[in-house]
Motif scaffolding. Structure first.
Motif, PDB file in Angstrom:
ATOM      1  N   PRO A  32      34.550  67.540  41.174  1.00 34.36           N
ATOM      2  CA  PRO A  32      34.404  68.952  40.783  1.00 34.36           C
ATOM      3  C   PRO A  32      34.339  69.077  39.263  1.00 34.36           C
ATOM      4  O   PRO A  32      35.085  68.389  38.563  1.00 34.36           O
ATOM      5  N   ASP A  33      33.440  69.895  38.764  1.00 29.23           N
ATOM      6  CA  ASP A  33      33.235  70.041  37.327  1.00 29.23           C
ATOM      7  C   ASP A  33      34.294  70.984  36.757  1.00 29.23           C
ATOM      8  O   ASP A  33      33.995  72.134  36.419  1.00 29.23           O
ATOM      9  N   GLU A  34      35.524  70.490  36.672  1.00 26.73           N
ATOM     10  CA  GLU A  34      36.644  71.328  36.220  1.00 26.73           C
ATOM     11  C   GLU A  34      37.478  70.547  35.227  1.00 26.73           C
ATOM     12  O   GLU A  34      37.512  69.325  35.285  1.00 26.73           O
ATOM     13  N   PRO A  35      38.200  71.275  34.363  1.00 21.18           N
ATOM     14  CA  PRO A  35      39.065  70.568  33.401  1.00 21.18           C
ATOM     15  C   PRO A  35      40.117  69.732  34.123  1.00 21.18           C
ATOM     16  O   PRO A  35      40.590  70.112  35.195  1.00 21.18           O
ATOM     17  N   GLY A  36      40.425  68.598  33.553  1.00 18.36           N
ATOM     18  CA  GLY A  36      41.533  67.798  34.083  1.00 18.36           C
ATOM     19  C   GLY A  36      41.126  66.699  35.047  1.00 18.36           C
ATOM     20  O   GLY A  36      41.939  65.846  35.419  1.00 18.36           O
ATOM     21  N   MET A  37      39.839  66.692  35.461  1.00 21.04           N
ATOM     22  CA  MET A  37      39.422  65.700  36.460  1.00 21.04           C
ATOM     23  C   MET A  37      39.418  64.278  35.893  1.00 21.04           C
ATOM     24  O   MET A  37      39.883  63.342  36.542  1.00 21.04           O
ATOM     25  N   SER A  38      38.891  64.137  34.665  1.00 16.53           N
ATOM     26  CA  SER A  38      38.855  62.799  34.072  1.00 16.53           C
ATOM     27  C   SER A  38      40.266  62.292  33.838  1.00 16.53           C
ATOM     28  O   SER A  38      40.577  61.118  34.079  1.00 16.53           O
ATOM     29  N   ALA A  39      41.128  63.206  33.405  1.00 18.58           N
ATOM     30  CA  ALA A  39      42.514  62.809  33.158  1.00 18.58           C
ATOM     31  C   ALA A  39      43.156  62.352  34.457  1.00 18.58           C
ATOM     32  O   ALA A  39      43.933  61.391  34.487  1.00 18.58           O
ATOM     33  N   LEU A  40      42.820  63.027  35.534  1.00 16.21           N
ATOM     34  CA  LEU A  40      43.392  62.668  36.829  1.00 16.21           C
ATOM     35  C   LEU A  40      42.979  61.245  37.222  1.00 16.21           C
ATOM     36  O   LEU A  40      43.803  60.391  37.560  1.00 16.21           O
ATOM     37  N   ILE A  41      41.683  60.982  37.103  1.00 12.99           N
ATOM     38  CA  ILE A  41      41.165  59.683  37.524  1.00 12.99           C
ATOM     39  C   ILE A  41      41.682  58.559  36.620  1.00 12.99           C
ATOM     40  O   ILE A  41      42.232  57.559  37.083  1.00 12.99           O
TER      41      ILE A  41
END
Ligand code: ASP
Ligand code: MG
Length: 407
Positions: free
Chosen positions: A269-278
């Motif tokens: 999903p193109d939302e803030p925080g996704m890269s940090a999550l992964i």
């Protein structure tokens, strides 16, 4: 001149090698130089000590590992000194403590805080060759600490800086730093000089000449040093601050890293925080990932790709599995092994344009397909099929004229 030399484990790996080292030191003395020499443990000794520790203890305490591992260097300094005495050269060995190596931080991976060269200076002033134990020091409490595997390089650079040596030479089993691995690229040439940053970048992509931490230290304190062979008298490679003439060369060297794998996650999903999550999950699992590429989202979904060593692929897949469900129904993970990374490094890139295009053109003409691309200020890396990595290194090496460039 005051010369500081460092001999690694291979260079003092047998009695013959130790005699060879002693002979080399003797001839420097005969030329009238003051000489201090930092040595590693004889090759294989440190590994053997680690094995011994593990025989007796599942998790050997790090404090005791330091006491144990530092004995390897204590053997080699005494033996090198004896070999010198046998040749009639006045020499004394000194441990890290006696050499004033003050460390701090954790056991088995300590930092050098300061060096008090008083005793070393006194011996040198008396005309003695000083043989210093690498890899070890003592902390504020007086406890023995070691600097992390390969740490004698750091001891040598730091020691050279503390005694203000005129010359610091790291003698090893390679002849110097090459434009590429000569086993892969037959026309690779030895570089007369290289900047700290270039050597660091080459080290980060697989050219193992020296421990990176010691090159960083040398850079920070401006210690110029030479990497050369302990088995011949050929000039090696000078590692130094960059200067203007260095920029005339676009690419200093080419390096390859094999056994890489790629993981791509789509449908993020193109939302803030996704890269940090992964990436957070991978960080927690203490997995090092390398190239990271994420594309701009379309249809509200983004994708991330990253590379890692093939050995870590299973752990990456396992760590990401729970995250995929958190990302929602569209998320999907694909992976590919059997890739390798090719990098070109050079500070000249900053002032030359079209370097990437030149590299990609060479690969294209060689029929080599490029997977991922990443760049930094002085490095361009691409992934290619592992089976083609050697061809890739050769075509790029010659495209940048590294086979023939003048010294
Ligand atoms: N003897 C230590 C090691 O094997 C330190 C060194 O060789 O630089 O890691
Ligand atoms: Mg070593």
């Amino acid at each position: 001149m005051l010369i500081v030399q460092k001999y690694g484990g291979t260079s003092v790996g047998s009695f013959d090698r130790i005699r060879n080292v002693a002979g080399r030191i003797k001839s420097l003395r005969e030329d009238g130089h003051q000489v201090a020499v930092v040595v590693s443990a004889m090759g294989g000794v440190t590994d053997k000590l680690v094995t011994m520790a593990r025989e007796l203890c599942d998790e050997p305490p790090e404090r005791e590992m330091d006491v144990l591992l530092s004995t390897g260097e204590q053997q080699s300094i005494a033996l090198v000194t004896m070999a010198l005495r046998q040749l009639g050269v006045e020499a004394v060995s000194i441990t890290g403590r006696q050499a004033g190596m003050k460390t701090s931080g954790s056991h088995t991976r300590a930092r050098i805080e300061a060096i008090d060269p008083t005793l070393s200076r006194r011996y040198l002033g008396e005309g003695k060759v000083v043989i210093v134990a690498g890899f070890q020091g003592v902390n504020e409490e007086g406890l023995i600490q070691t600097l992390g595997r390969g740490g004698s390089d750091l001891s040598a650079i730091a020691f050279a800086s503390s005694v203000r040596a005129d010359l610091c030479q790291v003698l090893t089993d390679v002849d110097g730093v090459y434009t590429a691995d000569p086993r892969v690229v037959r026309d690779a040439r030895k570089l007369p000089e290289i900047s700290y940053d270039e050597l660091l970048e080459l080290a980060s992509v697989g050219t193992k000449v020296m421990q990176s931490r010691s090159v960083e230290f040398a850079k920070k304190y401006g210690v110029k040093f030479e990497v050369r062979s302990s088995l011949n008298n050929n000039p090696g490679t000078i590692v130094t601050e960059e200067h203007e003439a260095m920029e005339a060369v676009v690419i200093r060297g080419v390096s390859i890293e094999r056994s890489q794998a790629r993981v791509t996650i789509t449908g993020i999903p193109d939302e803030p925080g996704m890269s940090a999550l992964i990436l957070g999950v991978l960080g927690e699992a203490e997995i090092n990932i390398d190239m990271i590429i994420s594309n701009t989202a379309h249809d509200g979904y983004a994708r991330h790709s990253f590379t890692m060593h093939t050995n870590d692929l299973g752990r990456v897949q396992a760590a990401l599995k729970p995250v995929l469900s958190d990302l929602g129904g569209e998320a999907n993970l694909e992976s590919e092994a059997g890739i390798a990374k090719l990098s070109v490094v050079g500070i000249g890139m900053r002032s030359h344009s079209g370097v990437a295009a030149q590299m990609f053109k060479a690969l294209g003409e060689g029929g080599i397909n490029i997977g991922m691309i990443s760049t930094s200020e002085i490095k361009i890396s691409v992934t290619v099929e592992e089976a083609r990595i050697e061809d890739a290194a050769r075509v790029v090496h010659s495209a940048f004229g590294l086979d023939t460039a003048p010294a």
